[in-house]
Each structure stands twice: as C-alpha cells, then as structure tokens.
Design an enzyme around this catalytic site. Structure first.
Site, PDB file in Angstrom:
ATOM      1  CG  ASP A 199      -1.484  17.824 -21.766  1.00  0.00           C
ATOM      2  OD1 ASP A 199      -0.871  16.743 -21.779  1.00  0.00           O
ATOM      3  OD2 ASP A 199      -2.703  17.910 -21.982  1.00  0.00           O
TER       4      ASP A 199
ATOM      5  CG  PHE B 104     -16.820  14.267 -26.725  1.00  0.00           C
ATOM      6  CD1 PHE B 104     -16.019  13.222 -26.354  1.00  0.00           C
ATOM      7  CD2 PHE B 104     -16.667  15.483 -26.056  1.00  0.00           C
ATOM      8  CE1 PHE B 104     -15.079  13.360 -25.344  1.00  0.00           C
ATOM      9  CE2 PHE B 104     -15.729  15.635 -25.054  1.00  0.00           C
ATOM     10  CZ  PHE B 104     -14.941  14.568 -24.684  1.00  0.00           C
TER      11      PHE B 104
ATOM     12  CG  PHE C 200      -7.547  17.747 -24.550  1.00  0.00           C
ATOM     13  CD1 PHE C 200      -7.656  17.242 -25.832  1.00  0.00           C
ATOM     14  CD2 PHE C 200      -7.798  16.892 -23.485  1.00  0.00           C
ATOM     15  CE1 PHE C 200      -8.006  15.911 -26.056  1.00  0.00           C
ATOM     16  CE2 PHE C 200      -8.146  15.567 -23.696  1.00  0.00           C
ATOM     17  CZ  PHE C 200      -8.246  15.085 -24.986  1.00  0.00           C
ATOM     18  CB  THR C 201     -12.439  17.384 -24.159  1.00  0.00           C
ATOM     19  OG1 THR C 201     -11.510  16.306 -24.026  1.00  0.00           O
ATOM     20  CG2 THR C 201     -12.807  17.572 -25.618  1.00  0.00           C
TER      21      THR C 201
ATOM     22  CE  LYS D 149      -4.234  10.022 -24.442  1.00  0.00           C
ATOM     23  NZ  LYS D 149      -4.994  10.040 -23.178  1.00  0.00           N
TER      24      LYS D 149
ATOM     25  NE  ARG E  87     -12.155  14.804 -30.297  1.00  0.00           N
ATOM     26  CZ  ARG E  87     -12.096  14.661 -28.954  1.00  0.00           C
ATOM     27  NH1 ARG E  87     -10.952  14.702 -28.317  1.00  0.00           N
ATOM     28  NH2 ARG E  87     -13.201  14.488 -28.259  1.00  0.00           N
TER      29      ARG E  87
ATOM     30  CE1 TYR F  38      -4.064   1.997   0.434  1.00  0.00           C
ATOM     31  CE2 TYR F  38      -2.511   3.443   1.581  1.00  0.00           C
ATOM     32  CZ  TYR F  38      -3.740   3.245   0.955  1.00  0.00           C
ATOM     33  OH  TYR F  38      -4.630   4.283   0.855  1.00  0.00           O
TER      34      TYR F  38
HETATM   35  C1  P61 Z   1      -7.410  10.895 -26.605  1.00  0.00           C
HETATM   36  F1  P61 Z   1     -12.209  12.029 -26.766  1.00  0.00           F
HETATM   37  N1  P61 Z   1      -6.641  11.997 -24.667  1.00  0.00           N
HETATM   38  O1  P61 Z   1      -6.707  11.692 -27.267  1.00  0.00           O
HETATM   39  P1  P61 Z   1      -6.617  10.795 -19.847  1.00  0.00           P
HETATM   40  N2  P61 Z   1      -4.310  15.775 -22.374  1.00  0.00           N
HETATM   41  C2  P61 Z   1      -4.252  15.355 -23.635  1.00  0.00           C
HETATM   42  C3  P61 Z   1      -4.926  14.202 -24.013  1.00  0.00           C
HETATM   43  O2  P61 Z   1      -4.860  13.792 -25.267  1.00  0.00           O
HETATM   44  C4  P61 Z   1      -5.693  13.476 -23.043  1.00  0.00           C
HETATM   45  C5  P61 Z   1      -5.710  13.976 -21.710  1.00  0.00           C
HETATM   46  C6  P61 Z   1      -5.020  15.109 -21.406  1.00  0.00           C
HETATM   47  C7  P61 Z   1      -7.433  11.042 -25.160  1.00  0.00           C
HETATM   48  C8  P61 Z   1      -8.465  10.282 -24.360  1.00  0.00           C
HETATM   49  C9  P61 Z   1      -9.698  11.109 -24.425  1.00  0.00           C
HETATM   50  O3  P61 Z   1     -12.237  14.221 -25.333  1.00  0.00           O
HETATM   51  C10 P61 Z   1     -11.517  13.145 -24.925  1.00  0.00           C
HETATM   52  O4  P61 Z   1      -5.552   9.840 -19.493  1.00  0.00           O
HETATM   53  C11 P61 Z   1      -3.465  16.134 -24.617  1.00  0.00           C
HETATM   54  O5  P61 Z   1      -7.467  10.349 -20.987  1.00  0.00           O
HETATM   55  O6  P61 Z   1      -7.430  11.178 -18.667  1.00  0.00           O
HETATM   56  C12 P61 Z   1      -6.442  12.345 -23.403  1.00  0.00           C
HETATM   57  O7  P61 Z   1      -5.841  12.092 -20.318  1.00  0.00           O
HETATM   58  C13 P61 Z   1      -6.475  13.270 -20.638  1.00  0.00           C
HETATM   59  C14 P61 Z   1     -10.507  11.046 -25.519  1.00  0.00           C
HETATM   60  C15 P61 Z   1      -9.863  12.148 -23.536  1.00  0.00           C
HETATM   61  C16 P61 Z   1     -11.440  12.051 -25.753  1.00  0.00           C
HETATM   62  C17 P61 Z   1     -10.807  13.151 -23.777  1.00  0.00           C
HETATM   63  O8  P61 Z   1      -8.045   9.974 -27.130  1.00  0.00           O
END
Ligand code: P61
Length: 459
Positions: free
Chosen positions: A216, A450, A125-126, A259, A383, A73
């Site tokens: 980021d 979305f 970013f979303t 990623k 997108r 833990y």
């Molecule tokens: C993606 F449709 N991306 O690209 P988490 N910053 C950035 C990202 O690309 C990102 C996060 C933070 C995704 C997954 C995803 O609207 C969406 O590990 C530059 O996913 O929490 C994630 O990181 C967030 C898809 C996220 C989406 C949000 O596919």
C-alpha cells in the site's frame, strides 16, 4: 534560524479565502453534524486538518497538465504517460488506473482472496480491511508491538514482527495466505515508517514461502524520507532512489494518488505479473472503467504523472515533514500528549491521556475532535474505537490501544501561522479538558461507521 530550515520550496500564486465562524455558530454546527467532523460543511471549517487526501495544492505544472488532457475513451496518451512514469519512478510494469485507492483495493481483494483466507498486514486500515473481509478474508495484524504504544520512540514503528508472521504461517499454512499487505508510512499507527532492512527481510520471507508481497504505497515518499533520515545506509541516497528501491522489493501496489502524489482524485493498482494484470483488467472494466482510464479522466492522469515526479523531490519532502514536526514539537513543548516519534502526514493527539475522565466506550477521541472544532474551527479526525469498528464475527467493538485524534496536514496548503493557531487551539482544549463530555451513538452505520455515524453527549 532553526525554525526556517524547512521553508517551503515554492511560493503562493493563488489563494482560497476562508470563512471565519463564531463559537456559537460552531456549537450549532457540531450538533447538526452529530458530533462527527465528517458531517460538517467545509464552509463552517477554518483550518481543515480532517485529511491529507485529495486536498493538497497542485503546482502550476500540474494545473498546466490538466489542459493536456486527452479524453479519448480508449488509449488516452495520458494513460501511457502515467504508465511510463509509474514504471520509471515506482518500478511496476503494469498499471490499472482506478478512481481512488479503495477501487484498487476492491479489485485486488476480489482477485486474490478466497473465503477463509488470512491476510497479514502492518496494522489495519479501514477500507483495506473491509475489502479483505468483503472478499471472505480475515485481516491479521503483524506489526511490532511498539506501533500500538503512543510513547514508544521506535524509529520504525511500521516494521513487521516476524514472530507474529511465522505464528500465523504455522497456524493456517501458506496456502491460506494469498498475500501480505505492507503499508509504507502506516496511517493508523501515526504515519510511522517501515525500515528498508525490515522490508528486505520480508522479501526473503515471501520468496521462501511463495507469498505475494503487496505494497500500500499511498505514502511511500514520506516513508522514503524517514529511511533517508534514520537508516544509516541510506543517508546519502535521494528520496527518489529510496522510493524506487522500496517499490522494487514488492510485487503489487495499491495507491491512493490523493496523498503523496498530490492530485485531487485518482489511484491505481500496479504490478509486474502479466497474469495478475490480465485478471485486474477483467475486473476494472466492471467496477471502474476501461483499463486505460479506470476511474480517471485523461487530465487527472496527466496531473498525476507530474505529481509523482514532484512528490519524490528531496526539498519537497524536507518541507513537508518539517511542517508536521513544527506542529508536533510546538504541542510537545506545551505538554500535549502526542504519538511519538512525530509521523509522516499528521500529528496524532492521545485522547486517552487528554481526556482521562472519558472511558473508551464513550469515544474520547470523537469527543476531543468535536471539542477542538468548537474551540477554533480546526477540523480533525477520530482514529480510535469509532474508526476501528466491530469484529466481523462477534459483532463486538474492536477496542484499539490507540485512541487518537489526527491533525492531518494537506500538502502545500497551510502556513506556519496556521500551525501556530492549531497548536494554540489544542492547548486551549487541553486546559479545559474536564468540560469535554463523552458521547454515545444515535446512529451507527453497519460498515465504516466513522464516516456517517451520529452521536450525542452523555450526561
Ligand atoms: C485518509 F477516514 N486514506 O487517510 P482512497 N490506504 C491508505 C490510506 O490512507 C487510504 C486508502 C488506502 C484517507 C482517506 C480516508 O477511514 C478512512 O483514495 C494507507 O481514500 O480510497 C485513504 O484510499 C484508501 C479517510 C479513507 C478515512 C478511509 O484520510
């Protein structure tokens, strides 16, 4: 010969079988999914280009690391390995693990943003913007205009426009700007990089105005590769060196490790300031877990430490970007309109040009993404206006200039033949574009609509 120049620096040891579906099955599946590719079952998908997040192929070294998980833990040895790896490769001294990127965004936003603040960034970013808004802040876009133009060939569309940044500073004052958040390889712009030169200028600007520089770093290695290819002073430097230099120019980082770093789950918040670290530890125990595991299992932290090392290898990045360029060039050769230059993690189709008969209020990119799935079982992601959501004050739709479909390439997963099939499918949809109908919402979630929104065809 040219085609093979990006050949993968690995070979395949295990495969996952895919299910092939008929057109009738896919027509039924997309209606059941409310024309939203997020709501499809993955069993009904042939080539899954929804995202590059968490669906990359781990190496045998990473899978071996999974067996070295120390699931204590507190004080897991995998945490210390991860922390040291982050300092070695990314420069940041303190690491707070989180379950994924948005976990880090939540903690950072809550600590640093006060109601009424403004947070500039190189395109929204979303999840990032939502966490800023939930903390009472307002996101302000300070990316260069070219980033919003599909056809601009600017080599660094992720760059910050200092006139926009200075305008914001004059209007609201440095005391209301807790930080600027800069993404490397800007996702919503089409996976477009920021230049080292621009980042260095930003460092000077932040020092001048005593504003924290947040990074980021979700796709930092891809950005580093573009700097190596496009910025003369960096041609002889390795991706690893460039990654380190980018990170060292910034103060704080949020990371989705799913990623670049090629793990199925994980993320972190990293920084150099001990006071900020103390505050982050105070919140991570509320939302994620103890500060030495955050939201992660020991085994996942170990696999991440290995993934970080693999992600900065030049030959890996050469093959990674090479595969995306291969798909993009094939589409361009057939006259398919895509975002230029071809970006880091995906090829982005221009739905405005592909479906000129569908107005933006009828969600052309959403419709295009659904049509591509029905055509061939290739899953992509909208997108455009659906992803952009509504203005938090006025409730009106944000209407972005970019109305795109993202064909996102998971790392080390698909072959050149899969890229060929994808290109052929897009071309067939383009040839029958006039048959694609616009959509309207039948269910619109309040935030991040979305993900779970549902649609029906118009007319
Ligand atoms: C993606 F449709 N991306 O690209 P988490 N910053 C950035 C990202 O690309 C990102 C996060 C933070 C995704 C997954 C995803 O609207 C969406 O590990 C530059 O996913 O929490 C994630 O990181 C967030 C898809 C996220 C989406 C949000 O596919």
């Amino acid at each position: 010969m040219e085609k093979r120049s990006w050949a993968e620096p690995y070979k395949i040891k295990m495969v996952e079988l895919l299910k092939m579906t008929t057109r009738e099955e896919r027509e039924k599946a997309i209606i059941e999914a409310g024309f939203n590719t997020f709501l499809l079952k993955s069993d009904d998908v042939y080539i899954d280009l929804l995202t590059d997040s968490g669906c990359g192929a781990m190496s045998d070294q990473q899978w071996s690391a999974i067996m070295l998980g120390d699931e204590s833990y507190a004080g897991s040895r995998n945490f210390y390995h991860l922390r040291d790896t982050i300092e070695e490769y990314y420069s940041y001294k303190y690491t707070v693990p989180t379950h994924q990127g948005r976990g880090a965004e939540n903690i950072l936003s809550q600590i640093m943003i006060k109601p009424g603040d403004f947070v500039p960034g190189n395109m929204y970013f979303t999840t990032t913007r939502l966490h800023q808004e939930l903390a009472g802040g307002t996101f302000v876009d300070v990316i260069i205009d070219e980033a919003h133009q599909v056809d601009s060939h600017h080599p660094f569309k992720g760059n910050v426009d200092f006139s926009k940044l200075n305008k914001l500073l004059e209007e609201v004052g440095a005391e209301n700007i807790p930080y600027i958040c800069i993404a490397t390889c800007v996702n919503m712009a089409g996976g477009q990089p920021i230049s080292m030169d621009n980042l260095k200028q930003l460092r000077v600007w932040c020092d001048q105005h005593k504003i924290v520089l947040v990074h980021d770093m979700t796709r930092v290695a891809e950005n580093a590769f573009f700097i190596q290819q496009r910025e003369a002073a960096y041609a002889a430097k390795s991706v690893k060196e460039i990654v380190y230099e980018i990170c060292a120019l910034t103060d704080v980082a949020t990371m989705s490790s799913k990623k670049d770093a090629m793990v199925n789950i994980g993320g972190f918040l990293a920084m150099n300031d001990d006071k900020l670290y103390e505050k982050a530890c105070g919140l991570v125990v509320v939302y994620e877990g103890l500060h030495t595991y955050g939201g992660m299992a020991g085994r996942d932290m170990e696999a991440l430490a290995v993934g970080i090392k693999e992600s900065v290898q030049d030959e890996h990045m050469h093959a990674r970007i090479g595969q995306i360029e291969y798909l993009g060039e094939k589409l361009m050769a057939a006259g398919v309109p895509i975002v230029q230059p071809i970006g880091g993690h995906a090829v982005f189709l221009d739905a405005r040009k592909l479906l000129p008969h569908i107005p933006q209020e009828q969600y052309p990119a959403q419709a295009l993404s659904a049509a591509l799935y029905v055509e061939s079982g290739v899953r992509s992601m909208e997108r455009g206006i659906v992803s952009a959501g509504r203005n938090k004050e006025t409730g009106k739709n944000h209407a972005p200039a970019l109305e795109l479909v993202r064909l996102t390439i998971p790392r080390r997963v698909y072959t050149q033949a899969h890229m060929d099939v994808t290109a052929e499918s897009v071309i067939r949809v383009m040839e029958n574009a006039d048959k694609v109908k616009g959509l309207r919402f039948t269910y619109e979630p309040e935030v991040l609509r979305f993900f779970m929104g549902r649609f029906e065809e118009v007319g």
